[in-house]
Design a protein around this motif. Structure first.
Motif, PDB file in Angstrom:
ATOM      1  N   SER A 102       8.064  -4.156  -1.504  1.00  0.00           N
ATOM      2  CA  SER A 102       6.813  -3.658  -1.584  1.00  0.00           C
ATOM      3  C   SER A 102       6.203  -4.106  -0.260  1.00  0.00           C
ATOM      4  O   SER A 102       6.627  -4.823   0.521  1.00  0.00           O
ATOM      5  CB  SER A 102       6.017  -4.489  -2.947  1.00  0.00           C
ATOM      6  N   GLY A 103       4.998  -3.495  -0.085  1.00  0.00           N
ATOM      7  CA  GLY A 103       4.042  -3.801   1.154  1.00  0.00           C
ATOM      8  C   GLY A 103       3.698  -5.158   1.289  1.00  0.00           C
ATOM      9  O   GLY A 103       3.929  -6.027   2.293  1.00  0.00           O
ATOM     10  N   ALA A 104       3.313  -5.647  -0.068  1.00  0.00           N
ATOM     11  CA  ALA A 104       2.814  -7.168   0.050  1.00  0.00           C
ATOM     12  C   ALA A 104       3.964  -8.078   0.542  1.00  0.00           C
ATOM     13  O   ALA A 104       3.832  -8.967   1.282  1.00  0.00           O
ATOM     14  CB  ALA A 104       2.226  -7.313  -1.443  1.00  0.00           C
ATOM     15  N   PHE A 130      -6.633  -4.743   4.540  1.00  0.00           N
ATOM     16  CA  PHE A 130      -6.008  -4.771   3.283  1.00  0.00           C
ATOM     17  C   PHE A 130      -4.609  -4.915   3.592  1.00  0.00           C
ATOM     18  O   PHE A 130      -3.892  -3.908   4.252  1.00  0.00           O
ATOM     19  CB  PHE A 130      -6.232  -3.573   2.290  1.00  0.00           C
ATOM     20  N   HIS A 131      -3.849  -6.267   3.155  1.00  0.00           N
ATOM     21  CA  HIS A 131      -2.569  -6.188   3.153  1.00  0.00           C
ATOM     22  C   HIS A 131      -1.721  -6.560   1.872  1.00  0.00           C
ATOM     23  O   HIS A 131      -0.407  -6.882   1.997  1.00  0.00           O
ATOM     24  CB  HIS A 131      -2.414  -7.614   4.171  1.00  0.00           C
ATOM     25  N   GLY A 132      -2.181  -6.568   0.681  1.00  0.00           N
ATOM     26  CA  GLY A 132      -1.564  -6.703  -0.704  1.00  0.00           C
ATOM     27  C   GLY A 132      -2.202  -7.770  -1.347  1.00  0.00           C
ATOM     28  O   GLY A 132      -3.191  -8.319  -1.054  1.00  0.00           O
ATOM     29  N   GLU A 180      -3.916  -3.667  10.738  1.00  0.00           N
ATOM     30  CA  GLU A 180      -3.218  -2.487  10.419  1.00  0.00           C
ATOM     31  C   GLU A 180      -4.129  -1.530  11.586  1.00  0.00           C
ATOM     32  O   GLU A 180      -4.916  -1.702  11.928  1.00  0.00           O
ATOM     33  CB  GLU A 180      -4.174  -1.940   9.260  1.00  0.00           C
ATOM     34  N   VAL A 215       2.215  -0.347   6.524  1.00  0.00           N
ATOM     35  CA  VAL A 215       2.471   0.086   5.174  1.00  0.00           C
ATOM     36  C   VAL A 215       2.034   1.590   4.988  1.00  0.00           C
ATOM     37  O   VAL A 215       2.630   2.481   4.376  1.00  0.00           O
ATOM     38  CB  VAL A 215       1.819  -0.812   4.093  1.00  0.00           C
TER      39      VAL A 215
HETATM   40  C1  PLP Z   1      -2.089  -1.374   4.622  1.00  0.00           C
HETATM   41  C2  PLP Z   1      -1.302  -1.820   3.391  1.00  0.00           C
HETATM   42  N1  PLP Z   1      -0.632  -3.072   3.258  1.00  0.00           N
HETATM   43  C3  PLP Z   1      -0.064  -3.493   2.146  1.00  0.00           C
HETATM   44  C4  PLP Z   1      -0.297  -2.900   0.985  1.00  0.00           C
HETATM   45  C5  PLP Z   1       0.179  -3.619  -0.201  1.00  0.00           C
HETATM   46  O1  PLP Z   1       1.544  -2.572  -0.415  1.00  0.00           O
HETATM   47  P1  PLP Z   1       2.168  -2.691  -1.964  1.00  0.00           P
HETATM   48  O2  PLP Z   1       1.072  -2.393  -3.084  1.00  0.00           O
HETATM   49  O3  PLP Z   1       3.299  -2.080  -1.881  1.00  0.00           O
HETATM   50  O4  PLP Z   1       2.434  -4.229  -2.331  1.00  0.00           O
HETATM   51  C6  PLP Z   1      -1.019  -1.598   1.027  1.00  0.00           C
HETATM   52  C7  PLP Z   1      -1.177  -1.044  -0.394  1.00  0.00           C
HETATM   53  O5  PLP Z   1      -2.085  -0.364  -0.342  1.00  0.00           O
HETATM   54  C8  PLP Z   1      -1.521  -1.447   2.078  1.00  0.00           C
HETATM   55  O6  PLP Z   1      -2.201  -0.046   1.982  1.00  0.00           O
END
Ligand code: PLP
Length: 384
Positions: A102-104, A130-132, A180, A215
């Motif tokens: 996942s992104g987080a 926003f990073h998770g 981002e 992400v």
């Molecule tokens: C820029 C960004 N980073 C990280 C995430 C987290 O990703 P995940 O939901 O797959 O953990 C998101 C989710 O929306 C995001 O938009």
């Protein structure tokens, strides 16, 4: 026993039973044009046949295997993914990838790697970011309630795009700056080339690692494979997830080899990360990105969407490629527009900015779909 889902999401009132390409199919047979794309995940649209065939073949051949085994699928993926990458700024010119889900997780691993490689304790992040939702990822996310008692490292949050704040903050005690390249959830807010270039030189001057969270901006979404190619500024570490496997869960943390050599790879591990099925999907996505046709479509559809500026309540269209924000005139909210479009059979996203509607459709969308949106915007009864 009664078992119900924890209520975490404000669910849309759409009874979806299937999806095809850029359309969601409702139980009553109606179709909805999906300009949200499963939150940037449906890179190739729903039910892409080449992807489906590749997955079906792979499932029969080798559905899953432990990371303790060397797999051909992993090498095939790295070759395809490598063709989408820019040259790193330092090191011997290659990248090292850690695969998660996942992104987080990808961001968690990027920060762990950066802290470990530098031996420093402080991370610089941005307002609106926003990073998770895991511990390190929320620590650098701009949220009023992370759900955790304290961040796992020292955090310094500065205004996005403010060069002076960055110059005063990034120093020789900073492990990483995580950004981002376009803040998506904040409402498609661009850092811009000169800001990224300034961060790059501040980081290089202080041996701080520049980390891009790609992400949302990665995997062809901006009309280039990654934001670093779009803006011509390459980080030391970047992460991606969402659309990288076209609908299967994946997280990628990509380190320049100079960074990867400065920490112990045994810090990382994942049961599912880098399994053969998900990598088959990610290989198909990378190959389509590298072929150029998909990216050319992104550029064409993006241009067509830009014509929505001035349609109904839309004052302007911002963003790059197919990560776009429709700026809604005061007096009407993005939520009103979202509801008005849904009533006409079009699904769009919103954002933390009450005046911005977010578009993140499949990269395979036909350019004519932009005209469908423009007309629907013009039909909106909420027009000011
Ligand atoms: C820029 C960004 N980073 C990280 C995430 C987290 O990703 P995940 O939901 O797959 O953990 C998101 C989710 O929306 C995001 O938009």
């Amino acid at each position: 026993m009664i078992c119900r889902e924890l209520s975490s999401y404000a669910r849309l009132k759409l009874d979806v039973v299937a999806a095809e390409g850029d359309e969601l199919v409702l139980r009553d047979g109606r179709r909805v044009l999906d300009l949200y794309g499963g939150h940037c995940v449906n890179t190739l649209g729903a039910g892409d046949s080449a992807l489906g065939q590749a997955l079906s073949r792979q499932w029969k051949l080798l559905s899953f295997a432990t990371n303790l085994l060397a797999l051909e699928e992993r090498e095939v993926f790295f070759e395809a993914f490598g063709k989408t990458l820019p040259a790193p700024v330092s090191g011997s010119g290659s990248w090292r990838v850690f695969l998660s889900n996942s992104g987080a997780e990808a961001n968690e691993n990027a920060l762990k790697g950066a802290l470990s490689a530098t031996g420093r304790k402080r991370v610089v992040c941005f307002e609106g970011a926003f990073h998770g939702r895991t511990a390190a990822a929320t620590a650098v996310t701009d949220t009023s309630d992370s759900g955790f008692v304290r961040p796992p490292f020292d955090v310094c949050r500065i205004p996005f795009g403010d060069i002076e704040a960055a110059s005063h903050t990034v120093g020789e005690d900073t492990a990483a700056v995580i950004i981002e390249p376009i803040q998506a959830m904040a409402g498609v807010v661009e850092a811009g080339f000169s800001y990224l270039a300034t961060l790059r030189s501040l980081c290089s001057d202080t041996a701080t690692l520049l980390v891009y969270d790609e992400v949302q901006t990665g995997n062809g979404r901006l009309g280039t494979p990654f934001a670093s190619q779009k803006f011509g500024v390459v980080p030391d570490i970047f992460t991606t997830a969402k659309g990288a496997a076209g609908g299967l869960p994946i997280g990628l943390t990509v380190f320049s080899d100079a960074v990867a050599e400065a920490f112990d790879g045994k810090l990382f591990g994942s049961t599912f990360g880098g399994g053969p099925l998900v990598l088959t999907a990610a290989t198909e996505v990378s190959r389509r990105i590298a072929s150029g046709e998909l990216l050319a479509n992104v550029v064409a559809v993006s241009e067509a969407f830009k014509k929505c500026g001035g349609a109904g309540p839309v004052q302007a269209v911002r963003g790059e490629g197919l990560l776009l924000g429709l700026e809604i005139a005061p007096g009407t909210s993005a939520r009103d527009v979202q509801a008005g479009l849904l009533a006409q059979g079009i699904l769009v996203g919103n954002s933390a900015d009450a005046q911005v509607v977010r578009l993140s459709p499949p990269l395979t969308l036909a350019p004519e779909r932009a005209e469908t949106l423009r007309q629907a915007l013009q039909n909106l009864e909420v027009v000011v």
